[in-house]
Motif scaffolding. Structure first.
Motif, PDB file in Angstrom:
ATOM      1  N   GLU A   1       0.834  -1.198   0.000  1.00 43.94           N
ATOM      2  CA  GLU A   1       0.000   0.000   0.000  1.00 43.94           C
ATOM      3  C   GLU A   1       0.874   1.255   0.000  1.00 43.94           C
ATOM      4  O   GLU A   1       1.833   1.370   0.766  1.00 43.94           O
ATOM      5  N   GLY A   2       0.549   2.175  -0.868  1.00 45.41           N
ATOM      6  CA  GLY A   2       1.318   3.419  -0.957  1.00 45.41           C
ATOM      7  C   GLY A   2       2.407   3.384  -2.004  1.00 45.41           C
ATOM      8  O   GLY A   2       2.945   4.436  -2.378  1.00 45.41           O
ATOM      9  N   TRP A   3       2.760   2.194  -2.477  1.00 48.66           N
ATOM     10  CA  TRP A   3       3.768   2.104  -3.533  1.00 48.66           C
ATOM     11  C   TRP A   3       3.152   2.497  -4.870  1.00 48.66           C
ATOM     12  O   TRP A   3       2.057   2.057  -5.203  1.00 48.66           O
ATOM     13  N   PRO A   4       3.845   3.310  -5.648  1.00 50.34           N
ATOM     14  CA  PRO A   4       3.334   3.653  -6.979  1.00 50.34           C
ATOM     15  C   PRO A   4       3.295   2.414  -7.872  1.00 50.34           C
ATOM     16  O   PRO A   4       4.136   1.524  -7.753  1.00 50.34           O
ATOM     17  N   ALA A   5       2.286   2.347  -8.753  1.00 52.95           N
ATOM     18  CA  ALA A   5       2.234   1.263  -9.728  1.00 52.95           C
ATOM     19  C   ALA A   5       3.461   1.341 -10.631  1.00 52.95           C
ATOM     20  O   ALA A   5       4.010   2.424 -10.870  1.00 52.95           O
ATOM     21  N   ILE A   6       3.902   0.210 -11.132  1.00 50.67           N
ATOM     22  CA  ILE A   6       5.092   0.167 -11.986  1.00 50.67           C
ATOM     23  C   ILE A   6       4.723   0.629 -13.390  1.00 50.67           C
ATOM     24  O   ILE A   6       3.996  -0.056 -14.110  1.00 50.67           O
ATOM     25  N   ARG A   7       5.214   1.790 -13.777  1.00 52.77           N
ATOM     26  CA  ARG A   7       4.933   2.315 -15.109  1.00 52.77           C
ATOM     27  C   ARG A   7       5.861   1.657 -16.127  1.00 52.77           C
ATOM     28  O   ARG A   7       6.996   1.274 -15.814  1.00 52.77           O
ATOM     29  N   ALA A   8       5.366   1.542 -17.357  1.00 50.77           N
ATOM     30  CA  ALA A   8       6.122   0.850 -18.403  1.00 50.77           C
ATOM     31  C   ALA A   8       7.477   1.495 -18.642  1.00 50.77           C
ATOM     32  O   ALA A   8       8.476   0.801 -18.829  1.00 50.77           O
ATOM     33  N   GLU A   9       7.527   2.837 -18.650  1.00 47.81           N
ATOM     34  CA  GLU A   9       8.799   3.501 -18.930  1.00 47.81           C
ATOM     35  C   GLU A   9       9.838   3.177 -17.864  1.00 47.81           C
ATOM     36  O   GLU A   9      11.045   3.098 -18.158  1.00 47.81           O
TER      37      GLU A   9
END
Length: 295
Positions: free
Chosen positions: A5-13
């Motif tokens: 919780e609180g971790w940003p989602a992993i963006r493709a870039e």
């Protein structure tokens, strides 16, 4: 299992950058756009978020264990907006947005490619997928080819998927399902079946090895050419190394260690010890099969 919780989602870039740097090593799952983490990794990323009227810095160090699944998904950019990195996204041209895993719809809304973190294939099977073919926005269906080209960038840095058997027909079925044209639960069921079939095949091959004439002659102390036996064991080892998805990672790792030990025993002429390690390999594969049946 989702990220903490609180971790940003992993963006493709971010994922593409980790792959380029070698921070994250992945393989394609049966030739689809779903990725498997090939080695334990601790990539990190600094991004920014807005809270109230303030912008604050977020430094996250992710833990991505071997066998974790990374499933691509398109979200509205507003869900993952970074006021620093995305501050000028409106003025970027289509090529620049593509390089960042961002797509502008005809409506003007922006989508961003993220990778969902799923702990294992069983979580993948239980995952609820709410976008059926009927409810999937027509506009997204129209731009699917454009989105697919962006998603494929991650595959440029990934190793090969499972080889050794002819999975072409089922691989095509999986790929169709994973493009949101059917439920992902169905895709997961097919994947689990393929894992089970590969494990079962390896067991049968090892049992056949134990009853082979070559092994019988070696146990008698006869002088025989064992190159075919060695190549056969290596092939089984290689096939197992390409289905390293949780929850079968640990028993498969143990099975592979036993195959390496069997090959070592073969090299020094200890046939009885080789047979012992092959039997242990079969037991480890049995445990791997049981782990796929976990509720």
């Amino acid at each position: 299992m989702a990220l903490k919780e609180g971790w940003p989602a992993i963006r493709a870039e971010w994922l593409w950058d980790w792959q380029k740097r070698g921070t994250l090593k992945t393989v394609s799952l049966f030739g689809t756009k779903v990725l498997i983490v090939a080695e334990n990794a601790r990539p990190r990323k600094t991004c920014y978020r807005i809270k109230g009227e303030k912008t604050y810095r977020v430094l996250t160090r992710y833990w991505l264990g071997k066998g974790v699944l990374l499933v691509p998904r398109w979200d509205p950019l507003e869900f993952h907006y970074d006021p620093v990195a995305d501050g000028e996204v409106e003025i970027l041209d289509s090529t620049e947005r593509k390089e960042r895993g961002i797509y502008r719809q005809d409506s003007g809304d922006l989508l961003v490619l993220i990778y969902q973190h799923l702990e294992d294939a069983l979580h993948f099977q239980r995952q609820q997928w709410h976008m059926s073919l009927e409810s999937y926005p027509e506009e997204l269906q129209q731009i699917f080819n454009s989105l697919a080209k962006i998603e494929e960038k991650a595959l440029e840095f990934s190793g090969d998927g499972l080889r050794g058997l002819d999975y072409r027909q089922r691989r095509e079925e999986i790929n169709r399902i994973l493009t949101c044209l059917a439920g992902r639960e169905k895709a997961a069921a097919i994947l689990l079946r393929l894992f089970d079939e590969e494990i079962t095949l390896a067991q049968k091959c090892l049992l056949a090895t134990l009853s082979s004439q070559t092994v019988k002659d070696l146990l008698k102390g006869s002088s025989v050419n064992d190159e075919g036996l060695r190549a056969y064991l290596v092939k089984i080892y290689q096939n197992l190394s390409q289905i390293g998805v949780k929850p079968i990672v640990k028993p498969l790792d143990l099975a592979q260690r036993q195959i390496r030990a069997a090959l070592g025993s073969l090299d020094v002429g200890e046939t009885s010890r080789m047979v012992h390690h092959i039997k242990l390999t079969i037991k480890s594969l049995e445990e791997a099969g049981k782990s796929l049946q976990r509720p």
